[in-house]
Design a protein around this motif. Structure first.
Motif, PDB file in Angstrom:
ATOM      1  N   THR A  48      12.764  -4.146 -10.173  1.00  0.00           N
ATOM      2  CA  THR A  48      12.300  -5.282  -8.868  1.00  0.00           C
ATOM      3  C   THR A  48      11.320  -6.486  -8.906  1.00  0.00           C
ATOM      4  OG1 THR A  48      11.538  -3.099  -7.113  1.00  0.00           O
ATOM      5  CG2 THR A  48      11.568  -5.439  -6.513  1.00  0.00           C
ATOM      6  N   LEU A  49      11.899  -7.518  -8.403  1.00  0.00           N
ATOM      7  CA  LEU A  49      11.284  -8.580  -9.392  1.00  0.00           C
ATOM      8  C   LEU A  49      10.920  -9.575  -8.354  1.00  0.00           C
ATOM      9  CD1 LEU A  49      13.645  -8.444 -11.337  1.00  0.00           C
ATOM     10  CD2 LEU A  49      12.941 -10.742 -12.701  1.00  0.00           C
ATOM     11  N   TRP A  50      10.090 -10.425  -8.194  1.00  0.00           N
ATOM     12  CA  TRP A  50       9.778 -11.230  -7.285  1.00  0.00           C
ATOM     13  C   TRP A  50       9.308 -12.625  -7.844  1.00  0.00           C
ATOM     14  CZ3 TRP A  50       8.787 -11.708  -1.832  1.00  0.00           C
ATOM     15  CH2 TRP A  50       8.380 -12.489  -1.407  1.00  0.00           C
TER      16      TRP A  50
ATOM     17  N   PHE B 167      -1.978  -1.272  -9.042  1.00  0.00           N
ATOM     18  CA  PHE B 167      -0.970  -2.552  -9.351  1.00  0.00           C
ATOM     19  C   PHE B 167      -1.039  -3.279  -7.661  1.00  0.00           C
ATOM     20  CE2 PHE B 167       3.305  -4.126  -9.590  1.00  0.00           C
ATOM     21  CZ  PHE B 167       2.772  -5.546 -10.147  1.00  0.00           C
ATOM     22  N   LYS B 168      -0.999  -1.237  -6.753  1.00  0.00           N
ATOM     23  CA  LYS B 168       0.038  -1.879  -5.332  1.00  0.00           C
ATOM     24  C   LYS B 168      -0.949  -2.291  -4.739  1.00  0.00           C
ATOM     25  CE  LYS B 168       2.581   2.115  -4.478  1.00  0.00           C
ATOM     26  NZ  LYS B 168       2.802   3.374  -4.379  1.00  0.00           N
TER      27      LYS B 168
ATOM     28  N   GLY C 274       3.945  -4.714 -13.731  1.00  0.00           N
ATOM     29  CA  GLY C 274       3.218  -3.677 -12.836  1.00  0.00           C
ATOM     30  C   GLY C 274       3.980  -2.114 -12.879  1.00  0.00           C
ATOM     31  N   ASN C 275       3.143  -1.105 -12.824  1.00  0.00           N
ATOM     32  CA  ASN C 275       4.112   0.169 -12.495  1.00  0.00           C
ATOM     33  C   ASN C 275       4.176  -0.009 -10.801  1.00  0.00           C
ATOM     34  OD1 ASN C 275       4.392   2.743 -12.300  1.00  0.00           O
ATOM     35  ND2 ASN C 275       3.707   3.662 -13.718  1.00  0.00           N
ATOM     36  N   SER C 276       4.955   0.461 -10.777  1.00  0.00           N
ATOM     37  CA  SER C 276       5.418   0.357  -9.369  1.00  0.00           C
ATOM     38  C   SER C 276       4.501   1.223  -8.734  1.00  0.00           C
ATOM     39  CB  SER C 276       6.570   0.422  -9.054  1.00  0.00           C
ATOM     40  OG  SER C 276       7.245   1.538  -9.552  1.00  0.00           O
ATOM     41  N   LYS C 277       4.442   2.674  -9.318  1.00  0.00           N
ATOM     42  CA  LYS C 277       3.736   4.431  -9.220  1.00  0.00           C
ATOM     43  C   LYS C 277       1.871   3.776  -8.807  1.00  0.00           C
ATOM     44  CE  LYS C 277       7.419   5.806  -7.387  1.00  0.00           C
ATOM     45  NZ  LYS C 277       8.015   7.130  -7.857  1.00  0.00           N
TER      46      LYS C 277
ATOM     47  N   ALA D 164       0.762  -7.607   3.001  1.00  0.00           N
ATOM     48  CA  ALA D 164       1.521  -5.866   2.652  1.00  0.00           C
ATOM     49  C   ALA D 164       3.180  -5.650   3.008  1.00  0.00           C
ATOM     50  CB  ALA D 164       0.544  -5.378   4.074  1.00  0.00           C
ATOM     51  N   PHE D 165       3.421  -6.927   3.569  1.00  0.00           N
ATOM     52  CA  PHE D 165       5.123  -6.756   3.800  1.00  0.00           C
ATOM     53  C   PHE D 165       5.655  -6.533   1.982  1.00  0.00           C
ATOM     54  CE2 PHE D 165       9.190  -8.947   4.722  1.00  0.00           C
ATOM     55  CZ  PHE D 165       9.702  -7.240   5.383  1.00  0.00           C
ATOM     56  N   ASN D 166       5.522  -8.033   1.996  1.00  0.00           N
ATOM     57  CA  ASN D 166       6.255  -8.519   0.302  1.00  0.00           C
ATOM     58  C   ASN D 166       5.801  -7.478  -0.325  1.00  0.00           C
ATOM     59  OD1 ASN D 166       8.088 -10.674   1.540  1.00  0.00           O
ATOM     60  ND2 ASN D 166       6.135 -11.754   1.210  1.00  0.00           N
ATOM     61  N   ALA D 167       4.423  -6.523  -1.021  1.00  0.00           N
ATOM     62  CA  ALA D 167       4.052  -5.244  -1.435  1.00  0.00           C
ATOM     63  C   ALA D 167       5.077  -4.614  -1.685  1.00  0.00           C
ATOM     64  CB  ALA D 167       2.889  -5.324  -1.368  1.00  0.00           C
ATOM     65  N   ASP D 168       5.054  -4.027   0.036  1.00  0.00           N
ATOM     66  CA  ASP D 168       6.042  -2.931   0.222  1.00  0.00           C
ATOM     67  C   ASP D 168       7.550  -2.964  -0.743  1.00  0.00           C
ATOM     68  OD1 ASP D 168       3.929  -1.393   1.329  1.00  0.00           O
ATOM     69  OD2 ASP D 168       4.143  -2.314   2.487  1.00  0.00           O
ATOM     70  N   LEU D 169       7.911  -4.219  -0.347  1.00  0.00           N
ATOM     71  CA  LEU D 169      10.008  -4.621  -0.553  1.00  0.00           C
ATOM     72  C   LEU D 169       9.672  -4.697  -2.205  1.00  0.00           C
ATOM     73  CD1 LEU D 169      10.501  -7.991   1.406  1.00  0.00           C
ATOM     74  CD2 LEU D 169      11.218  -5.206   1.758  1.00  0.00           C
ATOM     75  N   LEU D 170       8.487  -4.591  -2.897  1.00  0.00           N
ATOM     76  CA  LEU D 170       8.676  -4.726  -4.302  1.00  0.00           C
ATOM     77  C   LEU D 170       8.274  -2.835  -4.769  1.00  0.00           C
ATOM     78  CD1 LEU D 170       6.599  -7.574  -5.896  1.00  0.00           C
ATOM     79  CD2 LEU D 170       8.570  -7.067  -6.467  1.00  0.00           C
TER      80      LEU D 170
END
Length: 335
Positions: free
Chosen positions: A115-117, A61-62, A54-57, A71-77
């Motif tokens: 960025t990869l999870w 997707f956010k 997904g597009n980080s912007k 929320a924490f891990n999503a912000d890291l991505l």
């Protein structure tokens, strides 16, 4: 007409750059299947994994990231970063890579964040880069040669990033060759300006390549339960590719230092030649100045003061003395 919203390009929608992203399922045998992210979650084969891109912007997707990872891990991505790094949390990994943009020039790489999870059976990629085209999804679908594991996917990302950098590094090498050629042609001003620019560019490239290698090395040695020996070998290969590029950049940096030292030596040699000429002129004219000064004193008793040809005789004597000094200096190999 200007208020009508524009539709995003179909290719961007297809590759997950718009909306909630794209979903691909890898069967672990080289096959890949694309699914609609809004549909029912597809079954993942035992040896396979799924990839969400997904597009980080993208706001959609956010929102999906926050629902899936918190929320924490999503912000890291989705948070912007300036350096590549790898962070392992329990049996999951957060990997950040930086990729040169398409068509970049050596002095304007325009790095894009990737960025990869990574966790067992699933990889999530947040980036503004068109990642599916970057990886070559159509070729995977045709050749049945898709990644067989999350580590294989990361290794291929590292290799594709290296593919974009290698032509730029070759251009840097060609630029250094041109600087050396300019030195041979004694075009020092142009060579000096180009060398300073090249050395700054090499520093920027090392900041891009070396962290990439460290990321792959860290991911290889971390004790993630779903990484096999083959996975670690693939990561080691990708890391070695980055290391080779780093070594090439280091070699170019050392060459640039040698070229800079050569410039300094050339300038010192040029200055020595100038000083030698000035010293030789001083040695030649010092006795001539002494004699003419003595003969020019406004006192009585000056030799040949009343002789009609005295000026020409003295001038010839001074010229002969000058040539004699020059001959003496050349005999002692001072000139």
């Amino acid at each position: 007409m200007d208020n009508i919203p524009r539709q995003p390009p179909a290719r961007s929608v297809f590759n997950g750059m718009v909306g909630v992203g794209a979903l691909l399922v890898f069967d672990g045998k080289g096959g890949v299947t694309r699914h609609e992210p809004s549909a029912t979650a597809p079954a993942v084969p035992l040896r396979g994994f799924k990839l969400i891109v997904g597009n980080s912007k993208s706001p959609e997707f956010k929102v999906w990231l926050r629902e899936e990872l918190g929320a924490f891990n999503a912000d890291l991505l989705t948070a912007p970063s300036t350096r590549a790094r790898c962070t392992v949390m329990e049996d999951k990994a957060l990997v950040m890579l930086r990729v040169a943009r398409p068509g970049a020039a050596p002095d304007d790489v325009g790095r894009q964040l990737l960025t990869l999870w990574i966790e067992k059976g699933r990889v999530i990629i947040a980036t503004e880069l068109n990642i599916l085209d970057f990886l070559g999804l159509p070729r995977w679908e045709q050749s049945h040669h898709a990644p067989v594991s999350p580590a294989d996917l990361v290794a291929r990302l590292g290799l594709r990033a290296a593919d974009r950098l290698e032509p730029l590094i070759e251009m840097l090498g060609d630029g250094l060759d041109e600087i050396e050629e300019a030195l041979i042609l004694k075009n020092h001003t142009k060579a000096q300006d180009n060398l300073e620019h090249l050395r700054r560019t090499l520093i920027n490239f090392r900041r891009l390549v070396w962290p990439q290698r460290d990321v792959l090395n860290t991911l290889e040695i971390e004790d993630l339960s779903f990484f096999t020996a083959k996975d670690r070998l693939r990561l080691r290969e990708a890391s070695a590719r980055s290391a080779r590029m780093g070594d090439e950049l280091q070699a170019l940096s050392e060459r640039a230092v040698l070229v800079h030292e050569q410039m300094i030596d050339d300038r010192a040699e040029q200055m020595n030649r100038i000083m030698l000429v000035l010293a030789a002129v001083t040695v030649v004219f010092m006795p001539l100045t002494l004699i003419t000064g003595a003969l020019g004193m406004n006192v009585s008793g000056i030799p040949f003061a009343d002789h009609d040809s005295a000026f020409w005789l003295v001038s010839l004597g001074l010229v002969g003395l000058a040539f004699g000094i020059i001959w003496w200096m050349r005999g002692r190999h001072w000139l």
